[in-house]
Design an enzyme around this catalytic site. Structure first.
Site, PDB file in Angstrom:
ATOM      1  N   ASP A 161      -0.638   2.077   6.195  1.00 26.82           N
ATOM      2  CA  ASP A 161       0.425   1.323   5.553  1.00 26.82           C
ATOM      3  C   ASP A 161       0.333   1.592   4.048  1.00 26.82           C
ATOM      4  O   ASP A 161      -0.689   2.103   3.559  1.00 26.82           O
ATOM      5  CB  ASP A 161       0.238  -0.158   5.868  1.00 26.82           C
ATOM      6  CG  ASP A 161       1.200  -1.035   5.103  1.00 26.82           C
ATOM      7  OD1 ASP A 161       2.393  -0.697   5.018  1.00 26.82           O
ATOM      8  OD2 ASP A 161       0.760  -2.084   4.578  1.00 26.82           O
ATOM      9  N   ASP A 193       2.083  -0.646   0.958  1.00 26.65           N
ATOM     10  CA  ASP A 193       1.935  -1.860   0.156  1.00 26.65           C
ATOM     11  C   ASP A 193       0.898  -2.798   0.765  1.00 26.65           C
ATOM     12  O   ASP A 193       0.960  -3.136   1.950  1.00 26.65           O
ATOM     13  CB  ASP A 193       3.274  -2.581   0.051  1.00 26.65           C
ATOM     14  CG  ASP A 193       4.299  -1.789  -0.735  1.00 26.65           C
ATOM     15  OD1 ASP A 193       4.273  -1.839  -1.968  1.00 26.65           O
ATOM     16  OD2 ASP A 193       5.116  -1.086  -0.094  1.00 26.65           O
ATOM     17  N   ASP A 247      -1.828  -4.457   6.469  1.00 26.65           N
ATOM     18  CA  ASP A 247      -2.204  -5.761   5.920  1.00 26.65           C
ATOM     19  C   ASP A 247      -1.237  -6.891   6.258  1.00 26.65           C
ATOM     20  O   ASP A 247      -1.547  -8.062   6.030  1.00 26.65           O
ATOM     21  CB  ASP A 247      -2.281  -5.678   4.397  1.00 26.65           C
ATOM     22  CG  ASP A 247      -0.899  -5.618   3.751  1.00 26.65           C
ATOM     23  OD1 ASP A 247      -0.134  -4.677   4.066  1.00 26.65           O
ATOM     24  OD2 ASP A 247      -0.565  -6.525   2.965  1.00 26.65           O
TER      25      ASP A 247
END
Length: 293
Positions: free
Chosen positions: A61, A63, A240
């Site tokens: 991922d 961000d 996240d």
């Protein structure tokens, strides 16, 4: 340390030093991540992170995983050493490294430039293979424009909100105006109500997105795993946010390794504490990565 903690410490750190596909992956069960002594153990034992990526396919991922979150999406920063680690890992795995993000591929390329990797953008609505082939999901742009117009009016009337136009969908960020979180969610639900067959609401960290239905990071990872150079390797995905949980679910089905970055509930069995730990993990992997055959 209070009585009883050492045994729980051993239980929750049982993932540490667990062999997996030729590597040693340092992780921790999510139930204890927020305990200071566990976080300290994670940071203190960074030398136990993987030393080999042989046989792995890496999915990352962007961000909150590769870059720290910022007040606005355009303010994030990818440190040069991380870009160097990604370049080395991509070269030494024969290209079996992909970014899987809610951002458009063009934005991912902007932050990684001059590096250009396989990538899935907009939660899988667009996907670029190693050979440069790009596949895009098409939606009714008029419907998106109608929702965007209504969302823009709402954002204009509520200072601190930010509207992000993603082409095939929209995102409303409320990081600078958290008091509007519930109102933003209600707006998104209202906007998709007459369009439920085509669009869905995706909550995230201080953001609510409207995106095409049926697209997620899990389906994007599964598609990558059907093609070279990912096929035949064991998938590892780091993320996240809530948007990454679909990816984690796919990793379960593929017998891969899901890694949650940061705090919060998750189905991922493994965890790294923060973005800095991810950077360290990548640097260590790159330094010891075998060359691709």
């Amino acid at each position: 340390m209070p009585a009883g903690k050492p045994s729980r410490d051993r239980e929750c750190l049982s993932w540490l030093n667990t062999p997996s596909s030729g590597c040693v992956f340092q992780a921790v069960c999510y139930r204890a991540l927020n305990l200071p002594y566990v976080r300290a153990r994670i940071i203190a034992s960074m030398h136990q992170l993987p030393t080999s990526i042989d046989g792995l396919a890496l999915f990352l991922d962007f961000d909150g995983t590769l870059v720290d979150l910022a007040p606005r999406p355009d303010l994030v920063h990818l440190p040069d050493p991380v870009r160097h680690s990604l370049r080395n890992l991509a070269a030494r795995t024969g290209g079996a490294l992909a970014l899987v993000s809610g951002r458009p591929i063009a934005e991912i390329d902007h932050y990684l430039a001059p590096l250009q990797l396989p990538a899935a953008g907009l939660h899988g609505a667009e996907r670029r293979s190693l050979d440069g082939t790009v596949r895009r999901f098409h939606v009714d742009r008029d419907e998106v424009a109608t929702m965007r117009h209504a969302a823009q009016a709402f954002v204009n009337a509520n200072p601190g909100l930010l509207l992000e136009d993603k082409g095939i969908g929209i995102a409303i960020h409320y990081r600078l105006a958290p008091q509007h979180a519930d109102a933003v969610r209600r707006l998104a639900i209202t906007l998709i109500a007459p369009r439920r067959r085509s669009f869905t609401v995706q909550p995230g960290k201080m953001v609510v997105e409207i995106k095409p239905r049926g697209l997620d990071k899990g389906s994007a990872i599964a598609a990558f795993m059907q093609e070279a150079p990912f096929a035949g390797r064991r998938a590892v995905f780091l993320g996240d946010d809530l948007t990454d949980e679909k990816g984690f679910a796919t990793l379960r089905r593929l017998d891969g390794l899901a890694v949650k970055v940061g705090e919060g509930p998750t189905i991922a069995p493994c965890r790294l504490p923060d973005v800095a730990a991810v950077h360290h993990w990548l640097a260590d992997l790159a330094a010891h990565a075998p060359s691709a055959h």
